[in-house]
Design an enzyme around this catalytic site. Structure first.
Site, short mmCIF file in Angstrom:
data_model
loop_
_atom_site.label_atom_id
_atom_site.label_comp_id
_atom_site.label_asym_id
_atom_site.label_seq_id
_atom_site.Cartn_x
_atom_site.Cartn_y
_atom_site.Cartn_z
N GLY A 252 0.83 -1.21 0.00
CA GLY A 252 0.00 0.00 0.00
C GLY A 252 0.86 1.25 0.00
CB ALA A 253 2.06 3.43 -2.35
N GLY A 254 -0.51 4.58 0.10
CA GLY A 254 -1.24 5.77 0.50
C GLY A 254 -0.44 6.50 1.59
N GLY A 255 -1.11 7.33 2.34
CA GLY A 255 -0.42 8.14 3.35
C GLY A 255 0.39 7.33 4.33
N GLY B 154 1.43 4.12 4.19
CA GLY B 154 2.47 3.32 3.53
C GLY B 154 3.67 4.20 3.16
CG PHE C 184 -12.96 19.04 10.70
CD1 PHE C 184 -12.55 19.93 9.72
CD2 PHE C 184 -13.37 17.77 10.32
CE1 PHE C 184 -12.52 19.55 8.39
CE2 PHE C 184 -13.34 17.38 8.99
CZ PHE C 184 -12.92 18.27 8.02
CD GLN D 115 -16.61 8.69 10.41
OE1 GLN D 115 -15.68 9.07 9.70
NE2 GLN D 115 -16.69 9.00 11.68
CG HIS E 164 -18.53 12.06 5.60
ND1 HIS E 164 -19.26 13.20 5.37
CD2 HIS E 164 -17.29 12.47 5.97
CE1 HIS E 164 -18.47 14.25 5.58
NE2 HIS E 164 -17.28 13.85 5.95
CG LEU F 1 -15.94 13.39 1.52
CD1 LEU F 1 -16.86 12.94 2.64
CD2 LEU F 1 -14.49 13.12 1.89
CB THR G 188 -14.60 18.34 3.23
OG1 THR G 188 -14.02 18.46 4.54
CG2 THR G 188 -14.80 19.75 2.68
CD GLU G 189 -16.79 16.63 10.38
OE1 GLU G 189 -17.07 15.46 10.08
OE2 GLU G 189 -16.20 16.94 11.42
NE ARG H 69 -16.39 13.12 9.55
CZ ARG H 69 -15.27 12.92 8.88
NH1 ARG H 69 -14.80 11.69 8.72
NH2 ARG H 69 -14.62 13.93 8.36
CG HIS I 103 -16.07 8.79 4.99
ND1 HIS I 103 -15.59 9.17 3.75
CD2 HIS I 103 -15.36 9.50 5.90
CE1 HIS I 103 -14.63 10.07 3.92
NE2 HIS I 103 -14.46 10.27 5.21
CD GLU J 66 -10.35 3.56 5.97
OE1 GLU J 66 -9.87 4.46 5.26
OE2 GLU J 66 -11.52 3.16 5.88
NE ARG K 95 -11.77 8.53 10.14
CZ ARG K 95 -11.91 9.67 9.45
NH1 ARG K 95 -11.44 10.80 9.93
NH2 ARG K 95 -12.54 9.67 8.28
CB SER L 87 -8.58 9.43 8.65
OG SER L 87 -8.74 10.59 7.88
#
Lengths: 588, 48
Positions: A14-17, A19, A119, A241, A243, A253, A255-256, A287, A354, A388, A399, A404
């Protein structure tokens, strides 16, 4: 014939945040690290994070990590582990400064400090209020900016990226130590063994188990499917969750941060209904609270539109200038997906799946933990998880918005550091077991030779429909029971999926069939855990048990694939250095 | 709606070719992607 083997010190899936944050630690420390990703790294789902990352910097007024910690524990409805929550909230400001020095283009205040917006659920003075501005943001494209920043730092540090590779199964030796993964190169369809001293999962969420979701198509819970097939349980999977503001009909989405900047929700009578449900926090309540209020308005006939099936998010009063500077992406999304210009008209929105609060059980060091003998949290040697896909657990039963991104920065780094510690003590590769890759081979052979099975899209639709109908914002005992029955039938069908196209090169049909193997584990874990939990807590709201029950249910669920069994473990009520935040009634 | 799609399977085809699909779109289909998913799942009226 066995699969060809490639050797690395560590493999990150995984190469998201999370990773990318973990691989940066390893690559900068000089380790030979492989990062596998189904998509190009900057297309990982972190890219969709809009509103910001929570950290008590105090740039806009007084704030402290103690308040952030209190809000997170309260937001989790006391199911979060307080040691992990303290760790995250204390480390958060540091991780923002690091990111700033990496080149992250945050919005700025006049004095040059990072801009922070309000938020949901973030308050001053241990929940007493008023709302605190804690969300550090880059307009409404915070995740996008973060991914690009982290990816570029990884390229600089010489991390090895395997783009459009899908991890398939975990390899453990006889002692249970993790020694690698199997993975398929999508372009060629070839399978390799990645032999490693340590493996770190950062595979993100699994929102694609629901028919209506803000999640990308890639969010199929691959890490969760992989570890559950390898005998490791999944934690707190009943907590999903919803959203409050997904675009009605499209799921995309909003955003909040729209409500953080001053937007609010209206029912068909033009009433700002959140004032009734959360007199203090109003539209910026947690949420789960806002999503339930919206679902109640719709259920009681106060929804908007022809089908009375959504409510409205009003932000035109913020003015075109603020919308274009702080929420430009939202204006674009509303025009494209709802055909309204939010500078003039409200956006039709509906609660939409979400985020997965549960996941692979870890401690706050990012080590994966599972029961062994009488120890409910024995470390699985060589295995780490963050973001996540992991359940540390900082989010508990619900959450807070912005947490996140805080989670993936803090625990991505922490899991990376723990991996480095492990690599220092384990200098050589442990031998691969003689049956390495056999599970993967069996799954691929089954799929190639299947006859008379159903299509992946049909069975997948049945899975998503079952989750959507029986495991939503409100939960009912009869629906949960039939949901468990139905999902077990779907499980039988998943075991017999058939693909007509057996070609090797870029065969997305095969990829989707393998993804369905992971989705079904997530759906089974969710429904079985939800049916068993006889209370209402955070996002899990039961009609027949309306109250939180701390006497019987202040505990984490653990679902095991083998026999679809459940077990439970204690919540960590002891923080690291401060006093326990004792459970109390949760109002906003 | 008629879609003309550029197709190529390197295992079978000597060279790429165009294939047409007649798809009945629903009001819930918002993006080109929705139509492509319909075609991929075989939910089209006819192809030629």
């Amino acid at each position: 014939m066995s699969f060809p083997v490639r050797k690395f010190d560590a493999v990150i899936v995984g190469a998201g945040g999370s990773g990318l944050r973990a691989s940066l630690q390893l690559a900068e420390a000089g380790y030979n690290v492989a990062v596998l990703s189904k998509v190009f790294p900057t297309r990982s789902h972190t890219v969709a994070a809009q509103g910001g990352v929570g950290a008590a910097l105090g740039n806009m007024g007084e704030d402290s990590w103690h308040w952030h910690m209190y809000d997170t524990v309260k937001g989790s409805d006391w199911l979060g582990d307080q040691d992990a929550i303290e760790f995250m909230c204390r480390e958060a400001p540091k991780s923002i400064l690091e990111l700033e020095h990496f080149g992250m283009p945050f919005d700025r205040n006049e004095d040059g400090t990072v801009y922070q917006r309000p938020f949901g659920g973030h308050m001053q003075n241990f929940g007493a209020g008023p709302a605190v501005q804690r969300s550090c943001c880059a307009a409404d494209r915070t995740g996008h900016a973060m991914l690009h920043t982290l990816y570029q730092r990884n390229v600089r540090a010489n991390a090895n990226f395997f783009v459009e590779w899908m991890a398939l199964d975990l390899i453990r030796d006889d002692s249970g130590q993790v020694v690698g993964v199997t993975a398929m190169e999508m372009e060629s369809g070839d399978v390799f063994i990645f032999h490693a001293k340590a493996v770190l999962f950062a595979t993100g969420g699994a929102g694609r188990v629901y028919a209506s979701s803000t999640n990308a198509f890639i969010n199929t819970g691959d890490g969760l499917g992989i570890v559950s097939r390898a005998g490791i349980p999944l934690e707190d999977m009943e907590f999903w969750q919803f959203h409050p503001t997904g675009v009605s009909g499209a799921g995309v989405l909003i955003t909040e941060g729209v409500r953080g900047e001053g937007g609010y929700l209206l029912n068909k009578d033009g009433e700002r209904f959140m004032e009734r449900y959360a007199p203090n926090a109003k539209d910026l309540a947690s949420r789960d609270v806002v999503a339930r209020a919206m679902a109640t308005e719709i259920k009681e006939g106060r929804g908007c539109g022809e089908g009375a099936d959504h409510v409205l998010l009003k932000l035109d009063h913020l003015g075109e200038q603020l919308i274009d500077s702080k929420l430009p992406g939202i204006r674009e999304i509303a025009k494209k997906f709802a055909n309204v210009d939010p500078a003039r008209d409200p956006i039709p929105v509906v609660p939409t799946c979400h985020y997965m609060m549960g996941g692979i059980p870890t401690n706050y060091r990012g080590e994966v933990v599972a029961p062994r003998g009488s120890d409910m949290e024995a470390v699985v040697p060589g295995l780490y998880a963050a973001g996540e896909c992991a359940c540390a657990s900082v989010h508990g039963a619900n959450r807070l918005g912005t947490n996140s991104l805080t989670d993936l920065l803090v625990f991505g780094k922490s899991a990376g550091n723990s991996t480095i510690e492990f690599l220092k003590e384990n200098k050589s590769h442990k031998e691969l077991p003689s049956d390495a890759g056999e599970l993967t081979r069996a799954r691929l052979n089954r799929l190639n030779n299947q006859t008379g099975g159903e299509s992946v899209s049909e069975v997948g639709a049945a899975l998503r429909d079952t989750m959507q109908r029986t495991c939503g914002v409100f939960r009912f005992p009869d629906l949960l029971e039939s949901g468990v029955r139905e999902i077990k039938e779907v499980e039988q069908r998943v075991a017999r999926t058939e693909i007509k196209d057996k070609s090797k090169v870029f065969n997305t049909a095969r990829v989707e069939a393998l993804e369905l193997d992971n989705l079904i584990e997530v759906a089974m874990a969710s429904l079985v855990s939800a049916e068993a939990r006889k209370e209402s807590r955070g996002a899990h709201d039961r009609a027949d048990f309306a109250e939180r029950d701390d006497v019987n249910w202040l505990k984490h669920s653990l679902w095991f694939k083998e026999g679809s069994k459940l077990d439970y473990k204690a919540v960590h009520m002891e923080p690291l250095t401060v006093e326990t935040i004792a459970p109390k009634v949760r109002t906003y | 709606m008629l879609f003309k799609i550029y197709r190529y399977d390197p295992d079978k085809d000597a060279k790429p070719y165009m294939q047409e699909y007649d798809v009945e779109l629903q009001s819930t289909d918002r993006m080109l992607l929705d139509a492509l998913i319909r075609i991929k799942d075989g939910r089209y009226v006819k192809s030629s």
